[in-house]
Design a protein around this motif. Sequence first.
Motif, PDB file in Angstrom:
ATOM      1  N   THR A 152      -3.541   7.769   4.402  1.00 40.77           N
ATOM      2  CA  THR A 152      -2.277   7.891   3.781  1.00 40.77           C
ATOM      3  C   THR A 152      -0.992   7.698   4.592  1.00 40.77           C
ATOM      4  O   THR A 152      -1.137   8.084   5.792  1.00 40.77           O
ATOM      5  CB  THR A 152      -2.068   9.462   3.247  1.00 40.77           C
ATOM      6  OG1 THR A 152      -1.971  10.170   4.405  1.00 40.77           O
ATOM      7  CG2 THR A 152      -3.348   9.726   2.291  1.00 40.77           C
ATOM      8  N   GLY A 153       0.045   6.984   4.125  1.00 43.10           N
ATOM      9  CA  GLY A 153       1.141   7.175   4.832  1.00 43.10           C
ATOM     10  C   GLY A 153       1.937   5.719   4.285  1.00 43.10           C
ATOM     11  O   GLY A 153       1.357   4.647   4.298  1.00 43.10           O
ATOM     12  N   ASP A 181       2.872   7.856   0.256  1.00 41.14           N
ATOM     13  CA  ASP A 181       2.956   9.162   0.326  1.00 41.14           C
ATOM     14  C   ASP A 181       3.827   9.578  -1.131  1.00 41.14           C
ATOM     15  O   ASP A 181       4.974   9.983  -1.096  1.00 41.14           O
ATOM     16  CB  ASP A 181       4.200   9.479   1.550  1.00 41.14           C
ATOM     17  CG  ASP A 181       3.329   9.374   2.691  1.00 41.14           C
ATOM     18  OD1 ASP A 181       2.113   9.690   2.553  1.00 41.14           O
ATOM     19  OD2 ASP A 181       4.121   9.084   3.973  1.00 41.14           O
ATOM     20  N   GLY A 186      -1.071  13.200   6.394  1.00 41.94           N
ATOM     21  CA  GLY A 186      -0.494  13.858   5.276  1.00 41.94           C
ATOM     22  C   GLY A 186      -0.640  15.425   5.286  1.00 41.94           C
ATOM     23  O   GLY A 186      -0.574  16.149   4.443  1.00 41.94           O
ATOM     24  N   GLU A 217       3.935   4.201   6.373  1.00 46.94           N
ATOM     25  CA  GLU A 217       4.175   3.450   7.323  1.00 46.94           C
ATOM     26  C   GLU A 217       2.866   2.243   7.556  1.00 46.94           C
ATOM     27  O   GLU A 217       2.873   1.631   8.298  1.00 46.94           O
ATOM     28  CB  GLU A 217       4.411   4.130   8.610  1.00 46.94           C
ATOM     29  CG  GLU A 217       3.225   5.045   9.239  1.00 46.94           C
ATOM     30  CD  GLU A 217       2.762   6.272   8.522  1.00 46.94           C
ATOM     31  OE1 GLU A 217       3.039   6.163   7.189  1.00 46.94           O
ATOM     32  OE2 GLU A 217       1.962   6.926   8.875  1.00 46.94           O
ATOM     33  N   ASP A 235       4.585  15.992   5.713  1.00 49.69           N
ATOM     34  CA  ASP A 235       3.861  15.553   4.561  1.00 49.69           C
ATOM     35  C   ASP A 235       3.135  16.690   3.524  1.00 49.69           C
ATOM     36  O   ASP A 235       2.778  16.381   2.369  1.00 49.69           O
ATOM     37  CB  ASP A 235       2.827  14.264   4.719  1.00 49.69           C
ATOM     38  CG  ASP A 235       3.280  13.471   5.612  1.00 49.69           C
ATOM     39  OD1 ASP A 235       4.306  12.810   5.341  1.00 49.69           O
ATOM     40  OD2 ASP A 235       2.789  13.359   6.645  1.00 49.69           O
TER      41      ASP A 235
END
Length: 593
Positions: free
Chosen positions: A191-192, A234, A257, A194, A262
């Motif tokens: 997850t992310g 996200d 996350g 970036e 997050d």
Amino acid sequence: MISVEEALEKVLSYVEVLEPERKPILECLGQVLAEGIYSTMDIPPLDNSAMDGYALRAEDTRGAGESSPRYLVVIGEVAAGSLPTIKVRPGTAIRIMTGAPLPEGADAVVRFEDTDEVNRRRSGGDLSQIGILCQAKKGLNIRCRGEDIAKGDLILKKGTVLRPQEIGVLASLGRSTALVIRRPVVAILATGDELVSVDQPLAPGKIYDSNTYTIAAEISRYGGIPKILGIGRDSVRSLTEKINEGLDADMLITSGGVSKGDYDIVKDILAEHGEIGFWTVCMKPGKPLAFGVIKKMEGRKKRKVPHLGLPGNPVSSMVTFEQFARPAILKMMGKKNLAKPTIRAIIENDVENSDGRRLFVRVSVTRHRGQYHASVTGPQGSGILTSMTKANGLAVIPEGSKGAKTGDVVEVQMLDWEEDPRCDEGQAKKVPAVSVVGKSQSGKTMLMEQLIAEFKRRGYKVAALKHSRSGIEIDQPGKDSWRFARAGSDAVLLSSLDKLAFIKNLDHELNIEEIMPVIGSEFDLVLVEGFRKSKIPKIEVHRKELGDDLLCSPEDVSAIVTDGSLDIDIPQFPWGDTVAVADFIEQNFVLKS
Ligand code: AMP
Ligand code: MG
């Protein structure tokens, strides 16, 4: 903050051993056998020769030596894979190759080196005769039928982890498939916002997703099947969509996350779909960790998929995988030994533990003169994944300590040893115990005998414990053991050539927990007669003629063996169906322990 042990116990409480599957033996490496393997044949199937040489009668070599050869007439030759067609008679020999079946009449094989064959050949001599240069004993160089494996033997126990040698044994028995606990499918979601997938160009401000690959490789290494879901953004929508794709797996692992920033997105999503715990675990790296189950409808049944939310930092994610995901995968595969292989090493650097959590320090372990040394691999930032590539171990600095000084001895979890070679001895094994209870004259002892025989037949090592209110028979007045006890010794041991009895004098009524450690951990099962007040699982023996009531209250009884039938909701077995009772004990208490 919870301890590493508490977190692990919780994770393990949510995963179950998976069901067995039958598959080709070569695909079973590292999997746990879900059936006992009995031999259907003798191996070797016939007496055969262990050497290239001459099959003969030992009697015909009496007095033979280098300077006093015994000459025999060579009447034939037998090669490996063919059957001899003639008998060895007095004064004769048959030339034989390694592995070839022993001809009738022969009772020894003398190797070529102990004959004059080479000299004969060199001098162009006659090979219809052979000089034997040593005196042979009966059985010399003969491998006997069934010497390795006898027909009916239990060759591999249920629960055995299949290594190359076990796979070879299966093949030697002519088995092309085996029943093994299946491999877990583990879904992985990074997850992310970036993150960029490795096959895409890297835009400014972005980084490549490496966790997916580290985690997938770890899953494979420990025997699972990785299912890559890709990258979740996200946002609630993106994550929900991705998580749904992973719900047919046996476990879901996410990375990222879970740190403060997050936190809320993953938490909200999982709270909506299942149960979730966000933990701060007393470890470094890897403090924030999420764990829970995601509920999923499967037809009309609700299924729970365990979810482990690892931190995003590459090192934290790998270290937490090793501590929590690895044991969960091993448990699902039916393995008993979940601990990382650990050694003790001298640490070669000072390590400071600034905030008192359990530190996992990346180290390189080497061995000099039988002693392990661990040197820290450099900066320990949890984003520095290359420090993991230099490491082959994680030094464990206990929580609450100030750290370690150069020269201290520390524990190191080895990253590159996949299995803990200490197996059973490392962790004190808890031996399952089941007791047979019932009214007087109900047939407890008979059921005990039948169960003992049945479990022995299944290849288990069994201990039997009898509870007697009327004293111990070997403690007879006048006997030496009785005299030692009367003289005041707190325990008396009696040993003969092959037996050991242990009598301990006590000032209180014994409970089973005190007895189990004395029995030791070498047994697979302890069958107990009596001890109806103990907490161990109980099978009650019931006889119609002694009344319709049970001796124990029904909630304390796991199953009933009866010659009638009782109107209670507890599994019941008819008298005499020992196989079914043993299956019940095996499934519920032995395999689950
Ligand atoms: P997070 O736990 O999401 O706050 O992430 C912590 C750090 O780990 C951030 O610097 C992330 O960029 C990095 N990170 C998160 N996921 C990954 C991943 N899949 N691969 C590489 N780095 C990651
Ligand atoms: Mg993130």
